[in-house]
Write an enzyme that holds these catalytic residues in place. Structure first.
Site, PDB file in Angstrom:
ATOM      1  N   SER A  25       2.530 -14.585 -25.119  1.00  0.00           N
ATOM      2  CA  SER A  25       3.835 -14.779 -24.501  1.00  0.00           C
ATOM      3  C   SER A  25       4.102 -16.186 -23.986  1.00  0.00           C
ATOM      4  CB  SER A  25       4.075 -13.789 -23.355  1.00  0.00           C
ATOM      5  OG  SER A  25       3.289 -14.131 -22.232  1.00  0.00           O
ATOM      6  N   TYR A  58       7.201 -13.736 -27.135  1.00  0.00           N
ATOM      7  CA  TYR A  58       8.122 -13.006 -26.271  1.00  0.00           C
ATOM      8  C   TYR A  58       8.041 -13.569 -24.855  1.00  0.00           C
ATOM      9  CZ  TYR A  58       3.922 -10.557 -24.751  1.00  0.00           C
ATOM     10  OH  TYR A  58       2.680 -10.266 -24.253  1.00  0.00           O
TER      11      TYR A  58
END
EC number: 4.1.1.11
Length: 127
Positions: A25, A58
């Site tokens: 991430s 993400y």
């Protein structure tokens, strides 16, 4: 027809951390996420202006007004603290929506605080 277009971006943010041991991430200051209309877990593309690396990951929210931009996990190998990155989010639009949509650009200062929020106009103009 459905088109995948730029929804918003955080332009020329400074990487504050690179955490190889965290599982994947990018951590982004929650205030920047809100300014750019980026949601937790949303898929983003990150472009490193220093070395040309491009990656997708993400988003997870970081502390509000902290200025944090931290690439985590394997993405940490593609940046160094102080690198300048562009973080882009995309969305799907039908043709009518696409014709009317203006992406949001969040301009930040050297500490990743919002300097300006603007929309991209493509009628013979540049950003």
């Amino acid at each position: 027809m459905i088109l995948n277009l730029l929804k918003s971006k955080i332009h020329c943010a400074t990487v504050t951390e690179a955490n190889l041991k965290y599982m994947g991430s990018i951590t982004i200051d929650e205030a920047l996420m809100e300014a750019a209309h980026i949601l937790p877990n949303e898929r983003v593309q990150v472009v490193n202006n220093n070395n040309g690396a491009r990656l997708e990951t993400y988003v997870i929210p970081g502390p509000r007004n902290s200025g944090v931009i931290c690439l985590n996990g394997s993405a940490a190998r593609m940046v160094q603290p102080e690198d300048i990155v562009i973080i882009m989010a995309y969305a799907f639009f039908d043709e009518k929506e696409a014709a009317a949509y203006k992406p949001t650009v969040v301009m930040v200062d050297e500490k990743n605080a919002v300097k300006e929020i603007r929309s991209i106009e493509y009628h013979g103009q540049t950003e």
